[in-house]
Design an enzyme around this catalytic site. Structure first.
Site, PDB file in Angstrom:
ATOM      1  N   MET A  59    -123.623 -39.925 -32.553  1.00  0.00           N
ATOM      2  CA  MET A  59    -123.657 -38.332 -31.873  1.00  0.00           C
ATOM      3  C   MET A  59    -123.610 -37.981 -30.853  1.00  0.00           C
ATOM      4  O   MET A  59    -124.577 -38.551 -29.983  1.00  0.00           O
ATOM      5  CB  MET A  59    -124.881 -38.412 -33.266  1.00  0.00           C
ATOM      6  N   CYS A  60    -122.729 -37.021 -30.556  1.00  0.00           N
ATOM      7  CA  CYS A  60    -123.236 -36.256 -29.224  1.00  0.00           C
ATOM      8  C   CYS A  60    -123.964 -34.985 -28.855  1.00  0.00           C
ATOM      9  O   CYS A  60    -123.723 -34.179 -29.869  1.00  0.00           O
ATOM     10  CB  CYS A  60    -122.415 -36.794 -28.203  1.00  0.00           C
ATOM     11  N   THR A  61    -124.436 -34.532 -27.607  1.00  0.00           N
ATOM     12  CA  THR A  61    -125.066 -33.280 -27.623  1.00  0.00           C
ATOM     13  C   THR A  61    -123.545 -32.101 -26.856  1.00  0.00           C
ATOM     14  O   THR A  61    -123.072 -32.702 -26.323  1.00  0.00           O
ATOM     15  CB  THR A  61    -125.977 -32.798 -26.465  1.00  0.00           C
TER      16      THR A  61
END
Length: 185
Positions: A59-61
């Protein structure tokens, strides 16, 4: 034989263009409501890089900000090994609200980006057709305002990805991580 090959290639290209034209764009798209911080929850792609890197992805932003000329600056922060990487992109709006283009000088690719659906405060489903000299690929992203999303939204992402011709092996719900979450702009 040469004419037959050209005819087949032409039909394949026409089919790919028609398929992309059938990808919907959010009705009454409101660009200002799309801005802010998002978490990348899921990713699907038939590209070679995705197949090679899928096992490493987390997951990343992503932070989306308006530019003074009405486009979108998109900054993604993601874990890569023991550090955090940032990727900046400029999404140029088109005449169709909710549809953008992006050219990657690094990879020599052109991206046709469509905000397929969003309710702005929970999720956004984004489809991208990527064209390079070596061929084209499809990518579907699911963004969320929080680190978790309902099973119904995840199922909608999976269903839409399949509708774009992606297989289950090309669909990934990104593993949860805290790494690089605080580093987002």
């Amino acid at each position: 034989m040469h004419a037959t090959l050209l005819g087949v290639l032409g039909l394949a290209l026409l089919g790919a263009l028609r398929a992309q034209d059938s990808v919907p764009v959010q009705a009454d798209f409101q660009q200002d409501k799309l801005t802010g911080k998002w978490y990348s929850i899921a990713l699907a792609s038939n590209s070679h890089w995705f197949k090679e890197k899928k096992h490493l992805m987390k997951m990343c932003t992503t932070v989306i900000s308006p530019t003074t000329d009405g486009n979108l600056e998109v900054i993604s922060t993601y874990p890569k090994g023991d550090r955090c990487e940032k990727r900046n992109s400029l999404y140029t709006r088109t005449e169709q609200p909710g549809r953008f283009t992006y050219n990657s000088p690094r990879w020599g690719s052109k991206h046709d980006i469509r905000i397929v659906e969003t309710n702005y405060d929970e999720y956004a489903l984004v489809a991208t057709q990527i064209s390079k000299s070596t061929g084209s690929s499809t990518m579907v992203l699911l963004y969320s305002r929080t680190k978790e999303l309902s099973p119904e939204r995840l199922e909608r992402f999976t269903q839409f990805s399949r509708e774009q011709g992606l297989t289950d092996e090309e669909i990934l719900i990104l593993p949860w991580t805290d790494k690089c979450m605080a580093d987002a702009s």
